[in-house]
Design a protein around this motif. Structure first.
Motif, mmCIF file in Angstrom:
data_model
loop_
_atom_site.group_PDB
_atom_site.id
_atom_site.type_symbol
_atom_site.label_atom_id
_atom_site.label_comp_id
_atom_site.label_asym_id
_atom_site.label_seq_id
_atom_site.Cartn_x
_atom_site.Cartn_y
_atom_site.Cartn_z
ATOM 1 N N ASN A 13 -34.858 -66.273 -12.693
ATOM 2 C CA ASN A 13 -35.860 -65.617 -13.476
ATOM 3 C C ASN A 13 -36.395 -66.776 -14.550
ATOM 4 N N VAL A 14 -37.753 -66.973 -14.164
ATOM 5 C CA VAL A 14 -38.474 -67.580 -15.079
ATOM 6 C C VAL A 14 -39.197 -66.614 -16.168
ATOM 7 N N ILE A 79 -45.168 -80.245 -17.678
ATOM 8 C CA ILE A 79 -45.411 -78.810 -18.028
ATOM 9 C C ILE A 79 -43.954 -78.179 -18.088
ATOM 10 N N GLY A 80 -43.517 -77.626 -19.089
ATOM 11 C CA GLY A 80 -42.126 -77.034 -19.031
ATOM 12 C C GLY A 80 -42.256 -75.504 -19.219
ATOM 13 N N TYR A 81 -41.193 -75.008 -18.331
ATOM 14 C CA TYR A 81 -40.945 -73.546 -18.365
ATOM 15 C C TYR A 81 -39.445 -73.298 -18.741
ATOM 16 N N ARG A 82 -39.362 -71.985 -19.469
ATOM 17 C CA ARG A 82 -38.083 -71.661 -19.619
ATOM 18 C C ARG A 82 -37.613 -70.698 -18.433
ATOM 19 N N MET A 83 -36.227 -70.691 -18.136
ATOM 20 C CA MET A 83 -35.352 -69.859 -17.349
ATOM 21 C C MET A 83 -34.610 -69.319 -18.269
ATOM 22 N N TYR A 84 -33.947 -68.047 -17.763
ATOM 23 C CA TYR A 84 -33.200 -67.218 -18.618
ATOM 24 C C TYR A 84 -31.747 -67.772 -18.733
ATOM 25 N N SER A 85 -31.033 -68.729 -17.675
ATOM 26 C CA SER A 85 -29.692 -69.031 -17.877
ATOM 27 C C SER A 85 -29.696 -70.228 -16.912
ATOM 28 N N GLN A 111 -33.056 -80.898 -24.813
ATOM 29 C CA GLN A 111 -33.104 -79.731 -23.965
ATOM 30 C C GLN A 111 -31.524 -79.876 -23.291
ATOM 31 N N GLY A 112 -31.251 -78.489 -22.761
ATOM 32 C CA GLY A 112 -30.038 -78.545 -21.941
ATOM 33 C C GLY A 112 -30.472 -78.897 -20.508
ATOM 34 N N LEU A 113 -29.446 -78.312 -19.563
ATOM 35 C CA LEU A 113 -29.783 -78.432 -18.155
ATOM 36 C C LEU A 113 -31.259 -78.618 -17.814
ATOM 37 N N THR A 114 -31.972 -79.486 -17.127
ATOM 38 C CA THR A 114 -33.447 -79.390 -17.118
ATOM 39 C C THR A 114 -33.549 -79.923 -15.396
ATOM 40 N N LEU A 115 -34.383 -78.995 -14.758
ATOM 41 C CA LEU A 115 -34.705 -79.138 -13.386
ATOM 42 C C LEU A 115 -36.203 -79.727 -13.125
ATOM 43 N N ARG A 116 -36.450 -80.632 -12.610
ATOM 44 C CA ARG A 116 -37.695 -81.301 -12.349
ATOM 45 C C ARG A 116 -38.326 -80.977 -10.935
ATOM 46 N N LEU A 117 -39.424 -80.935 -10.679
ATOM 47 C CA LEU A 117 -40.030 -80.726 -9.426
ATOM 48 C C LEU A 117 -41.799 -80.662 -9.646
ATOM 49 N N ASN A 118 -42.416 -80.768 -8.625
ATOM 50 C CA ASN A 118 -43.684 -80.496 -8.424
ATOM 51 C C ASN A 118 -44.151 -79.270 -7.661
ATOM 52 N N ASP A 119 -45.144 -78.619 -8.525
ATOM 53 C CA ASP A 119 -45.727 -77.350 -8.042
ATOM 54 C C ASP A 119 -46.333 -77.398 -6.718
ATOM 55 N N GLY A 120 -46.758 -76.294 -6.238
ATOM 56 C CA GLY A 120 -47.500 -76.257 -4.843
ATOM 57 C C GLY A 120 -48.941 -76.843 -4.746
ATOM 58 N N VAL A 121 -49.499 -77.346 -6.024
ATOM 59 C CA VAL A 121 -50.761 -78.034 -6.038
ATOM 60 C C VAL A 121 -50.398 -79.458 -6.742
ATOM 61 N N GLY A 122 -49.081 -79.833 -6.872
ATOM 62 C CA GLY A 122 -48.971 -80.955 -7.161
ATOM 63 C C GLY A 122 -48.430 -81.337 -8.701
ATOM 64 N N ILE A 123 -48.489 -80.209 -9.608
ATOM 65 C CA ILE A 123 -48.288 -80.299 -11.056
ATOM 66 C C ILE A 123 -46.924 -80.643 -11.309
ATOM 67 N N PRO A 124 -46.535 -81.763 -12.120
ATOM 68 C CA PRO A 124 -45.322 -82.019 -12.405
ATOM 69 C C PRO A 124 -44.657 -80.968 -13.434
ATOM 70 N N LEU A 125 -43.437 -80.374 -13.067
ATOM 71 C CA LEU A 125 -43.040 -79.298 -13.837
ATOM 72 C C LEU A 125 -41.417 -79.593 -14.182
ATOM 73 N N GLU A 126 -41.068 -79.115 -15.337
ATOM 74 C CA GLU A 126 -39.638 -78.921 -15.508
ATOM 75 C C GLU A 126 -39.308 -77.698 -16.078
ATOM 76 N N PHE A 127 -37.994 -77.098 -15.638
ATOM 77 C CA PHE A 127 -37.484 -75.805 -16.064
ATOM 78 C C PHE A 127 -35.942 -76.159 -17.085
ATOM 79 N N CYS A 128 -36.062 -75.624 -18.011
ATOM 80 C CA CYS A 128 -34.841 -75.759 -18.971
ATOM 81 C C CYS A 128 -34.403 -74.134 -19.364
#
Length: 335
Positions: A13-14, A79-85, A111-128
Motif C-alpha cells: 500500500n503506497v 523522490i520519496g513516497y510513503r507506504m502504510y507499514s 527516516q525508518g526502513l527505506t526502500l530504494r529503486l528506479n521507476d519504469g522511466v528511470g526516476i530514482p525513488l525511495e519509499f518509507c
C-alpha cells in the motif's frame, strides 16, 4: 493508448507522495527563499543538508536540499513516497526484485526502513513508512508566514515515455484522474495519477526526460497564494516568479509558480477536488485546449513547458510522442 483498468490487487500500500530531495549550491540562500519567503519550517540545517516541512506536517521533512559544488543549475537526487507499514516495504522489496527491478534497503537520516529503486522511466525513488515525528504548527498561527504552505501535495515530471510511466504506476495501484491526449486520438500526452484522496500525487507530461518539472505545496486559502506573491515581492524576490497566478483547468487548482535560487520550480496552489469512488471516471483534455493549463484562456509561457530540473545520473531522452502544447508565445502570435 487505451485507458488502463485501475489495479486493485496490489501486494503493498503506497499511501502518498512523501518528500523530494534536491541539490543546492548555497544552503543559506535556499533557506532564505523557502523559510523567510515561502514560510516553510526548517527542521535541520548543517553544512551539507537542509530539511524543511510545511505547517500541517508532523514528519521531519518533506523537502530536503543536499549541498553540491557541481556547476550549473540544481539537480534532483530522489523522490520519496510513503507506504502504510514496514510490512508493505518488505513485500514491495520482494515484488520489485521478482520483476527484475533492483530494489534495496538503505539508511536515510530521520527516516525508518527505506526502500530504494528506479521507476519504469528511470526516476530514482525511495519509499518509507515512518519518519521522525514532532508537533506541527497547525494551530501555532503566529508562525504562519509567506504562502502559509500546509502540505507537500504532488510532483510533475517531464517524461519521454508517458505511456510507460502510466503503466508502471498503474501496476502499483495509482489511479488516473485526468489526462491530456493528442486531439482526436488515444495518444497520451499527460497523465494525472494519485494514491491519496485528491487528483494527483504524480503527474507525467510529454517532453525530454525524465526531469522534475515542479513540486507543489497546498495551501487552503487562495488569499495565501496572493500573500506569498506579495511577500516575495517585498523581499525583492518578485523576479523568482515563474508563472503568474491563475487557475488550472486540470485539477481546478488556483496557482502560482516560483523558481528557487538553483532553478527548481515550486508551485503553491489551492482548491483541487476529491477523487475517491472507484466509478469516478478520468477526465479527458485535448492537447490544444488551452483551458487545461489555464482555465481563463492564457496558456503558459514556453519556458514553463520546456525547462525542468534533471535527475542526477539519469539520461534525458527525447520524447516518443512528437506533440508540442500551445504556449503563450504561440497564443500571442495569433491574438
Amino acid at each position: 493508448m487505451a485507458l488502463l483498468s485501475p489495479n486493485l490487487d496490489i501486494p503493498f500500500n503506497v499511501t502518498r507522495l512523501s518528500h523530494v530531495v534536491l541539490t543546492s549550491h548555497d544552503l543559506d540562500t535556499t533557506r532564505y527563499f523557502y523559510e523567510t519567503g515561502l514560510g516553510l519550517e526548517v527542521t535541520g540545517h548543517d553544512a551539507n543538508r537542509l530539511c524543511l516541512r510545511a505547517i500541517e506536517e508532523t514528519g521531519h521533512h518533506s523537502l530536503v536540499f543536499e549541498k553540491t559544488d557541481t556547476e550549473g543549475p540544481g539537480s534532483v537526487r530522489r523522490i520519496g513516497y510513503r507506504m502504510y507499514s514496514d510490512d508493505d516495504l518488505k513485500r514491495a522489496n520482494d515484488y520489485f526484485n521478482a520483476r527484475g527491478e533492483a530494489a534495496e534497503f538503505v539508511e536515510r537520516p530521520c527516516q525508518g526502513l527505506t526502500l530504494r529503486l528506479n521507476d519504469g522511466v528511470g526516476i530514482p525513488l525511495e519509499f518509507c513508512a515512518t519518519m521522525e515525528q514532532s508537533d506541527n504548527r497547525m494551530q501555532r498561527f503566529h508562525t504562519h508566514s509567506g504562502g502559509r504552505l500546509a502540505v507537500l501535495d504532488h510532483i510533475q515530471v517531464t517524461c519521454h515515455d508517458v505511456a510507460s510511466a502510466y503503466r508502471w504506476y498503474n501496476d502499483l495501484g495509482f489511479r488516473l484522474t485526468e489526462y491530456t491526449a493528442r486531439d482526436g486520438t488515444d495518444e497520451m500526452w499527460g497523465v494525472w495519477l494519485k494514491r491519496k484522496n485528491n487528483t494527483q500525487d504524480v503527474v507525467f507530461g510529454n517532453g525530454p526526460g525524465p526531469r522534475l518539472h515542479h513540486f507543489a505545496y497546498h495551501t487552503p486559502e487562495i488569499s495565501s497564494i496572493i500573500h506569498a506573491a506579495d511577500v516575495m515581492a517585498s523581499l525583492d524576490l518578485a523576479g523568482s516568479m515563474d508563472r503568474t497566478p491563475g487557475r488550472h483547468g486540470i485539477g481546478n487548482a488556483f496557482f502560482v509558480y516560483f523558481r528557487d535560487p538553483d532553478g527548481h520550480r515550486v508551485e503553491i496552489f489551492s482548491s483541487h477536488y476529491n477523487v475517491i469512488d472507484i466509478d469516478h471516471a478520468p477526465k479527458r483534455w485535448e492537447l490544444t485546449d488551452t483551458r487545461r493549463s489555464q482555465l481563463w484562456g492564457f496558456p503558459a509561457p514556453r519556458k514553463w513547458f520546456f525547462e525542468a530540473s534533471e535527475f542526477d545520473g539519469v539520461e534525458v531522452k527525447e520524447p516518443l510522442v512528437d506533440a508540442s502544447p500551445v504556449t503563450l508565445e504561440d497564443f500571442l502570435e495569433n491574438w
